[in-house]
Design a protein around this motif. Structure first.
Motif, PDB file in Angstrom:
ATOM      1  N   GLU A 191     -13.669  51.350  49.751  1.00  0.00           N
ATOM      2  CA  GLU A 191     -12.629  51.771  50.687  1.00  0.00           C
ATOM      3  C   GLU A 191     -11.315  51.001  50.526  1.00  0.00           C
ATOM      4  OE1 GLU A 191     -15.472  48.882  52.739  1.00  0.00           O
ATOM      5  OE2 GLU A 191     -15.577  50.700  51.479  1.00  0.00           O
ATOM      6  N   PHE A 192     -11.347  49.841  49.872  1.00  0.00           N
ATOM      7  CA  PHE A 192     -10.116  49.039  49.721  1.00  0.00           C
ATOM      8  C   PHE A 192      -9.344  49.413  48.452  1.00  0.00           C
ATOM      9  CE2 PHE A 192     -12.714  46.464  52.553  1.00  0.00           C
ATOM     10  CZ  PHE A 192     -11.796  46.122  53.536  1.00  0.00           C
ATOM     11  N   GLY A 193      -9.959  50.068  47.490  1.00  0.00           N
ATOM     12  CA  GLY A 193      -9.248  50.588  46.325  1.00  0.00           C
ATOM     13  C   GLY A 193      -8.631  49.538  45.424  1.00  0.00           C
ATOM     14  N   TYR A 194      -9.441  48.576  44.943  1.00  0.00           N
ATOM     15  CA  TYR A 194      -8.932  47.534  44.043  1.00  0.00           C
ATOM     16  C   TYR A 194      -8.944  47.952  42.567  1.00  0.00           C
ATOM     17  CZ  TYR A 194      -9.059  44.131  47.847  1.00  0.00           C
ATOM     18  OH  TYR A 194      -8.829  43.450  49.008  1.00  0.00           O
ATOM     19  N   LEU A 195      -9.551  49.071  42.222  1.00  0.00           N
ATOM     20  CA  LEU A 195      -9.719  49.443  40.820  1.00  0.00           C
ATOM     21  C   LEU A 195      -8.386  49.594  40.052  1.00  0.00           C
ATOM     22  CD1 LEU A 195     -12.734  51.928  40.892  1.00  0.00           C
ATOM     23  CD2 LEU A 195     -12.693  49.486  40.372  1.00  0.00           C
ATOM     24  N   PRO A 196      -7.289  50.088  40.665  1.00  0.00           N
ATOM     25  CA  PRO A 196      -6.029  50.171  39.899  1.00  0.00           C
ATOM     26  C   PRO A 196      -5.564  48.831  39.345  1.00  0.00           C
ATOM     27  CG  PRO A 196      -5.886  51.531  41.864  1.00  0.00           C
ATOM     28  CD  PRO A 196      -7.163  50.746  41.987  1.00  0.00           C
ATOM     29  N   LEU A 197      -6.002  47.734  39.969  1.00  0.00           N
ATOM     30  CA  LEU A 197      -5.584  46.415  39.483  1.00  0.00           C
ATOM     31  C   LEU A 197      -6.215  46.052  38.148  1.00  0.00           C
ATOM     32  CD1 LEU A 197      -5.667  44.337  42.802  1.00  0.00           C
ATOM     33  CD2 LEU A 197      -3.686  45.306  41.630  1.00  0.00           C
ATOM     34  N   LEU A 198      -7.187  46.817  37.675  1.00  0.00           N
ATOM     35  CA  LEU A 198      -7.764  46.567  36.353  1.00  0.00           C
ATOM     36  C   LEU A 198      -6.727  46.741  35.244  1.00  0.00           C
ATOM     37  CD1 LEU A 198     -11.238  48.329  36.706  1.00  0.00           C
ATOM     38  CD2 LEU A 198     -10.817  45.864  36.466  1.00  0.00           C
ATOM     39  N   ALA A 199      -5.646  47.477  35.527  1.00  0.00           N
ATOM     40  CA  ALA A 199      -4.569  47.646  34.547  1.00  0.00           C
ATOM     41  C   ALA A 199      -3.871  46.333  34.235  1.00  0.00           C
ATOM     42  CB  ALA A 199      -3.558  48.677  35.054  1.00  0.00           C
ATOM     43  N   LEU A 200      -4.088  45.308  35.079  1.00  0.00           N
ATOM     44  CA  LEU A 200      -3.485  44.002  34.795  1.00  0.00           C
ATOM     45  C   LEU A 200      -4.063  43.386  33.518  1.00  0.00           C
ATOM     46  CD1 LEU A 200      -3.412  42.436  38.386  1.00  0.00           C
ATOM     47  CD2 LEU A 200      -1.476  43.299  37.057  1.00  0.00           C
ATOM     48  N   GLY A 201      -5.299  43.746  33.154  1.00  0.00           N
ATOM     49  CA  GLY A 201      -5.904  43.202  31.938  1.00  0.00           C
ATOM     50  C   GLY A 201      -5.085  43.507  30.703  1.00  0.00           C
ATOM     51  N   PRO A 202      -4.880  44.771  30.346  1.00  0.00           N
ATOM     52  CA  PRO A 202      -4.043  45.074  29.170  1.00  0.00           C
ATOM     53  C   PRO A 202      -2.580  44.678  29.355  1.00  0.00           C
ATOM     54  CG  PRO A 202      -4.667  47.091  30.332  1.00  0.00           C
ATOM     55  CD  PRO A 202      -5.500  45.978  30.908  1.00  0.00           C
ATOM     56  N   ALA A 203      -2.103  44.647  30.602  1.00  0.00           N
ATOM     57  CA  ALA A 203      -0.713  44.232  30.828  1.00  0.00           C
ATOM     58  C   ALA A 203      -0.513  42.771  30.432  1.00  0.00           C
ATOM     59  CB  ALA A 203      -0.329  44.448  32.293  1.00  0.00           C
ATOM     60  N   PHE A 204      -1.451  41.897  30.818  1.00  0.00           N
ATOM     61  CA  PHE A 204      -1.350  40.482  30.456  1.00  0.00           C
ATOM     62  C   PHE A 204      -1.750  40.230  29.002  1.00  0.00           C
ATOM     63  CE2 PHE A 204      -1.682  39.714  35.147  1.00  0.00           C
ATOM     64  CZ  PHE A 204      -0.504  39.012  35.274  1.00  0.00           C
ATOM     65  N   ALA A 205      -2.481  41.142  28.393  1.00  0.00           N
ATOM     66  CA  ALA A 205      -2.913  40.950  27.005  1.00  0.00           C
ATOM     67  C   ALA A 205      -1.733  40.861  26.051  1.00  0.00           C
ATOM     68  CB  ALA A 205      -3.841  42.089  26.591  1.00  0.00           C
ATOM     69  N   THR A 206      -0.655  41.549  26.372  1.00  0.00           N
ATOM     70  CA  THR A 206       0.494  41.548  25.468  1.00  0.00           C
ATOM     71  C   THR A 206       1.180  40.184  25.378  1.00  0.00           C
ATOM     72  OG1 THR A 206       2.509  42.761  24.922  1.00  0.00           O
ATOM     73  CG2 THR A 206       2.183  42.199  27.221  1.00  0.00           C
ATOM     74  N   LEU A 207       0.887  39.280  26.318  1.00  0.00           N
ATOM     75  CA  LEU A 207       1.477  37.935  26.273  1.00  0.00           C
ATOM     76  C   LEU A 207       0.946  37.113  25.112  1.00  0.00           C
ATOM     77  CD1 LEU A 207       1.347  36.990  30.074  1.00  0.00           C
ATOM     78  CD2 LEU A 207       3.312  37.834  28.768  1.00  0.00           C
ATOM     79  N   HIS A 208      -0.252  37.464  24.625  1.00  0.00           N
ATOM     80  CA  HIS A 208      -0.880  36.641  23.592  1.00  0.00           C
ATOM     81  C   HIS A 208      -1.422  37.448  22.422  1.00  0.00           C
ATOM     82  CE1 HIS A 208      -3.206  33.309  21.885  1.00  0.00           C
ATOM     83  NE2 HIS A 208      -4.219  34.138  21.785  1.00  0.00           N
ATOM     84  N   TYR A 209      -1.981  38.608  22.689  1.00  0.00           N
ATOM     85  CA  TYR A 209      -2.717  39.341  21.664  1.00  0.00           C
ATOM     86  C   TYR A 209      -1.843  40.372  20.962  1.00  0.00           C
ATOM     87  CZ  TYR A 209      -6.933  37.320  23.697  1.00  0.00           C
ATOM     88  OH  TYR A 209      -7.889  36.448  24.144  1.00  0.00           O
ATOM     89  N   GLY A 210      -2.324  40.773  19.776  1.00  0.00           N
ATOM     90  CA  GLY A 210      -1.679  41.831  19.028  1.00  0.00           C
ATOM     91  C   GLY A 210      -2.130  43.190  19.493  1.00  0.00           C
TER      92      GLY A 210
END
Length: 372
Positions: A56-75
């Motif tokens: 009911e709280f709908g936290y799943l959209p925050l999973l997009a933070l994973g690939p968003a932060f990946a660009t700071l370090h990964y190719g």
């Protein structure tokens, strides 16, 4: 990234090997462990909170933070992989929460795909920029190292050490220069600073060093050496450009100096007292000596066994801390107490970096001469 090197060592490596060595250092660098693990930590935290809180709280959209932060370090490939992990994790959690296939869940999956795609593009641009910057830094550092060739560690009763700290700027090659020449007349030293930055300053520095290496062998006194430098510079300097320089000629128990608009050297006595080797009649910088009719006048100071002389460029004394205070070199010169001259300069450099609390704003060269 701020870099320093010991110019007494670099001359042993050929320029091509030096290019490869520095390029490898600039390309690899040091991996940031926080940036490396941040995408996984964010996705793990979101999954944990979603399992505990419920759908009911709908936290799943925050999973997009994973690939968003990946660009700071990964190719690109690793970013896509992290995006797939986020997508799979979203599907699993949505099925667990009984919301798989719902409109909101479909939007969440679409946002993960969109963020991953954008992160891949941003990561590629970042890597291209890093490669360009690494190449420019490599060329700048190699040019500086080839220009500033190794100095002799010893010359008769003298022990000599050099420390050079590059400014933390992208391809901001400095015009600091130094040279030590053992001539039939004695040991002669030059330290100077070309006005301005960039390749033009390096070209001028190369001209000054080449002229000094020849004149130091040929001329019997320092004023004649300065005259040769001035003649050489008159053919390459344009406009109001100039070069500040301090020249030293070491005898048995004295040092003869000529100062052309450069910060005066320091003499640290055997007992630890610090004296500023200020000239009585300072000369204008090289490239501007035609402004006065009087030739440069040398001045003589005692330099006995146990004494030290520190020559430096203005990048040392103009280094500021967070409060805007300049580095108090005269007060800190007493730190030059280590048994080895190189170690003593390293101690002083470490204190300079502590004072600024980070990278310095201008190149800083220090040359230490010890009378055994």
């Amino acid at each position: 990234m701020q870099r320093s090197f010991d110019p007494t060592d670099v001359g042993q490596v050929c320029p091509i090997a030096e290019v490869r060595l520095i390029a490898e250092e600039n390309r690899t660098g040091r991996a940031d462990p926080i940036a490396r693990w941040l995408p996984f930590a964010m996705m793990g935290a979101v999954a944990t909170v979603d399992l505990m809180a419920g759908p009911e709280f709908g936290y799943l959209p925050l999973l997009a933070l994973g690939p968003a932060f990946a660009t700071l370090h990964y190719g690109a490939r690793h970013t896509v992989l992290i995006g797939l992990i986020a997508f799979t994790l979203c599907v699993v959690l949505a099925a667990y929460d009984n919301v798989l296939g719902h409109r909101q869940d479909n939007l969440t999956l679409a946002s993960i795909i969109g963020v991953t795609s954008a992160s891949v593009l941003a990561g590629r641009r970042r890597q291209e920029r890093e490669r360009e910057l690494a190449t420019v830094r490599t060329v700048a550092e190699v040019a500086q190292r080839v220009l500033l060739r190794p100095v002799p560690r010893s010359a008769g009763p003298l022990r000599i050490a050099v420390n050079y700290t590059s400014a933390a700027a992208e391809a901001r090659i400095g015009g600091d220069l130094y040279e030590v020449v053992i001539t039939p007349f004695g040991v002669r030293i030059l330290i100077g600073d070309v006005q301005g930055k960039g390749l033009e300053a390096v070209e001028t520095a190369a001209g000054v060093l080449g002229a000094f290496r020849e004149a130091a062998y040929d001329e019997a006194d320092l004023p004649s050496v300065v005259k040769r430098l001035e003649k050489s510079l008159s053919r390459m300097l344009a406009g109001e450009r100039f070069v500040t320089a301090a020249l030293a000629h070491f005898g048995d128990a004295h040092v003869r100096l000529v100062n052309c608009g450069h910060p005066p050297p320091l003499i640290i006595g055997r007992s630890g007292d610090v004296r500023v080797a200020e000239p009585e009649d300072p000369s204008p910088p090289l490239g501007m000596t035609d402004l006065t009719d009087a030739p440069p006048r040398p001045y003589v100071l005692p330099f006995s066994p146990g004494d030290q002389m520190l020559l430096y460029t203005d990048g040392v004394i103009e280094a500021r801390n967070g409060a805007g205070q300049f580095y108090p070199l005269i007060d800190r010169a007493v730190l030059l107490t280590a048994a080895g001259a190189e170690e003593a300069l390293s101690d002083l450099q470490a204190d300079l970096i502590r004072h600024t609390g980070g990278p310095i704003a201008d190149d800083a060269a220090m040359l230490l001469v010890r009378h055994r």
